[in-house]
Scaffold this motif. Structure first.
Motif, PDB file in Angstrom:
ATOM      1  N   SER A  90     -22.509  11.335 -12.542  1.00 41.06           N
ATOM      2  CA  SER A  90     -21.539  11.604 -13.613  1.00 41.06           C
ATOM      3  C   SER A  90     -22.226  11.987 -14.916  1.00 41.06           C
ATOM      4  CB  SER A  90     -20.661  10.381 -13.847  1.00 41.06           C
ATOM      5  OG  SER A  90     -21.392   9.344 -14.467  1.00 41.06           O
ATOM      6  N   SER A  91     -21.501  12.705 -15.735  1.00 43.47           N
ATOM      7  CA  SER A  91     -22.012  13.092 -17.048  1.00 43.47           C
ATOM      8  C   SER A  91     -22.304  11.876 -17.909  1.00 43.47           C
ATOM      9  CB  SER A  91     -20.991  13.998 -17.747  1.00 43.47           C
ATOM     10  OG  SER A  91     -20.829  15.206 -17.036  1.00 43.47           O
ATOM     11  N   SER A  92     -21.493  10.846 -17.785  1.00 40.41           N
ATOM     12  CA  SER A  92     -21.703   9.647 -18.600  1.00 40.41           C
ATOM     13  C   SER A  92     -22.991   8.940 -18.212  1.00 40.41           C
ATOM     14  CB  SER A  92     -20.517   8.691 -18.469  1.00 40.41           C
ATOM     15  OG  SER A  92     -20.359   8.258 -17.125  1.00 40.41           O
ATOM     16  N   GLN A  93     -23.332   8.942 -16.916  1.00 34.99           N
ATOM     17  CA  GLN A  93     -24.582   8.313 -16.477  1.00 34.99           C
ATOM     18  C   GLN A  93     -25.792   9.100 -16.995  1.00 34.99           C
ATOM     19  OE1 GLN A  93     -23.270   8.352 -12.325  1.00 34.99           O
ATOM     20  NE2 GLN A  93     -23.709   6.151 -12.193  1.00 34.99           N
ATOM     21  N   ALA A  95     -25.832  10.941 -19.750  1.00 38.41           N
ATOM     22  CA  ALA A  95     -25.905  10.687 -21.190  1.00 38.41           C
ATOM     23  C   ALA A  95     -26.548   9.337 -21.475  1.00 38.41           C
ATOM     24  CB  ALA A  95     -24.503  10.751 -21.801  1.00 38.41           C
ATOM     25  N   GLU A  96     -26.227   8.341 -20.667  1.00 37.56           N
ATOM     26  CA  GLU A  96     -26.809   7.011 -20.842  1.00 37.56           C
ATOM     27  C   GLU A  96     -28.312   7.052 -20.599  1.00 37.56           C
ATOM     28  OE1 GLU A  96     -26.109   3.777 -17.885  1.00 37.56           O
ATOM     29  OE2 GLU A  96     -25.085   2.818 -19.566  1.00 37.56           O
ATOM     30  N   GLU A 127     -21.760  20.573 -16.772  1.00 34.71           N
ATOM     31  CA  GLU A 127     -21.170  19.469 -17.531  1.00 34.71           C
ATOM     32  C   GLU A 127     -22.207  18.383 -17.814  1.00 34.71           C
ATOM     33  OE1 GLU A 127     -17.876  18.053 -15.271  1.00 34.71           O
ATOM     34  OE2 GLU A 127     -16.766  19.953 -15.384  1.00 34.71           O
ATOM     35  N   ARG A 128     -23.082  18.146 -16.856  1.00 36.58           N
ATOM     36  CA  ARG A 128     -24.125  17.124 -17.017  1.00 36.58           C
ATOM     37  C   ARG A 128     -25.116  17.519 -18.120  1.00 36.58           C
ATOM     38  NH1 ARG A 128     -26.078  14.117 -12.806  1.00 36.58           N
ATOM     39  NH2 ARG A 128     -27.944  15.421 -12.680  1.00 36.58           N
ATOM     40  N   ALA A 131     -23.433  17.026 -21.522  1.00 37.48           N
ATOM     41  CA  ALA A 131     -23.463  15.605 -21.893  1.00 37.48           C
ATOM     42  C   ALA A 131     -24.864  15.177 -22.324  1.00 37.48           C
ATOM     43  CB  ALA A 131     -22.992  14.756 -20.714  1.00 37.48           C
ATOM     44  N   GLU A 134     -25.537  16.419 -25.878  1.00 39.24           N
ATOM     45  CA  GLU A 134     -24.835  15.628 -26.887  1.00 39.24           C
ATOM     46  C   GLU A 134     -25.540  14.299 -27.134  1.00 39.24           C
ATOM     47  OE1 GLU A 134     -20.866  15.301 -25.425  1.00 39.24           O
ATOM     48  OE2 GLU A 134     -20.314  17.361 -25.986  1.00 39.24           O
ATOM     49  N   ALA A 135     -26.081  13.700 -26.072  1.00 39.75           N
ATOM     50  CA  ALA A 135     -26.769  12.415 -26.207  1.00 39.75           C
ATOM     51  C   ALA A 135     -28.174  12.573 -26.777  1.00 39.75           C
ATOM     52  CB  ALA A 135     -26.842  11.724 -24.846  1.00 39.75           C
TER      53      ALA A 135
END
Length: 278
Positions: A90-93, A95-96, A127-128, A131, A134-135
């Motif tokens: 996922s993109s959130s992973q 970014a983390e 998308e990844r 993200a 941005e991070a």
């Protein structure tokens, strides 16, 4: 970190360390930046890297960052991180993982579009990278890696180039297409990818040299796990010689203890290790 970004306006070589000691030795050789190697770190932990057999041990993100922090703390030059696929689909992973990379002191890092079994869908891959950008903030150098050529899948070169350019448009600072080992194809990548290109040397039987690649327009040259694998090869040859012949001719290649003591002492106090001529 700004210095690392500025390096990408010219051409440079960035060898890969797997622990604090190797980081100090590589920096002492005068390279302007070094990188981590997921393969080298994994092998130093007696674990595997990529295309693992089912049930084989892999390195967790926590273990990788434990070692990464040791490398950045020891290195007097910027460090680029091998961040695998961002340790999650996922993109959130992703970014983390980038946030953790910044906290670990990395000046940049690679995110690849391969999950260990197959390439991610290109739309998700874009998308990844968005993200990750941005991070990452403004100073962190984000490298997008596409693995189609390395995997020898039916993926065409044009598909890899398209992916690289889409990642560039999504915010990647540097592009990386491992698995291409002939100069004509590398010249095509340089011409058709809209951004600085990283090429890895030392994979397989490639005879590419730094001079060849820089003449072709390659901005950044890395070595992946090549030095780490060569070091392990030396250990095996030394063990075989000792076990079968009872000799230690391999000892002639060691760095003297006093030299290592001096080098690491200087590094631990923040002195320029290149000043000692090591």
């Amino acid at each position: 970190m700004t210095m690392f970004r500025e390096l990408h306006a010219d051409r440079f070589v960035m060898p890969n360390a797997w622990d604090a000691g190797s980081a100090v030795i590589l920096a002492a050789a005068g390279f302007p930046a070094i990188a981590t190697t997921s393969a080298g770190i994994a092998f130093s932990l007696a674990k595997g890297d990529h295309t693992l057999p089912d049930g084989a041990p892999a390195v967790s993100r926590e273990q990788m960052f434990d070692r990464t922090r040791e490398i950045t703390a020891a290195s007097a030059v910027p460090v680029n991180g091998d961040l695998e696929d961002g340790y999650g689909a996922s993109s959130s992973q992703v970014a983390e993982t980038i946030a953790l990379a910044r906290e670990a002191g990395l000046a940049g890092g690679n995110i690849e579009d391969y999950d260990g079994r197959e390439l991610y869908d290109v739309e998700l891959s874009v998308e990844r990278i968005v993200a990750a950008r941005e991070a990452a903030g403004d100073e962190f150098v984000l490298t997008a890696r596409t693995d189609g050529q390395l995997l020898r899948t039916p993926t065409s070169l044009s598909d890899s180039i398209d992916r690289a350019n889409r990642y560039r448009a999504a915010g990647a600072d540097c592009l990386y297409v491992p698995g291409v080992n002939d100069l004509d194809t590398i010249r095509t990548l340089v011409a058709e990818i809209d951004g600085p290109l990283n090429v890895v040397i030392g994979l397989g039987s490639s005879t590419l040299t730094v001079a060849d690649l820089q003449a072709a327009g390659v901005v950044r040259i890395s070595l992946g796990g090549s030095i780490a694998r060569a070091a392990l090869g030396f250990i095996r040859r030394s063990a075989e010689e000792l076990a079968t012949k009872g000799t230690i001719t391999f000892a002639a290649d060691q760095i003297p203890q006093a030299e290592l003591n001096e080098l690491f002492a200087r590094a631990s106090t923040g002195q320029d290790v290149t000043e000692s001529g090591s």
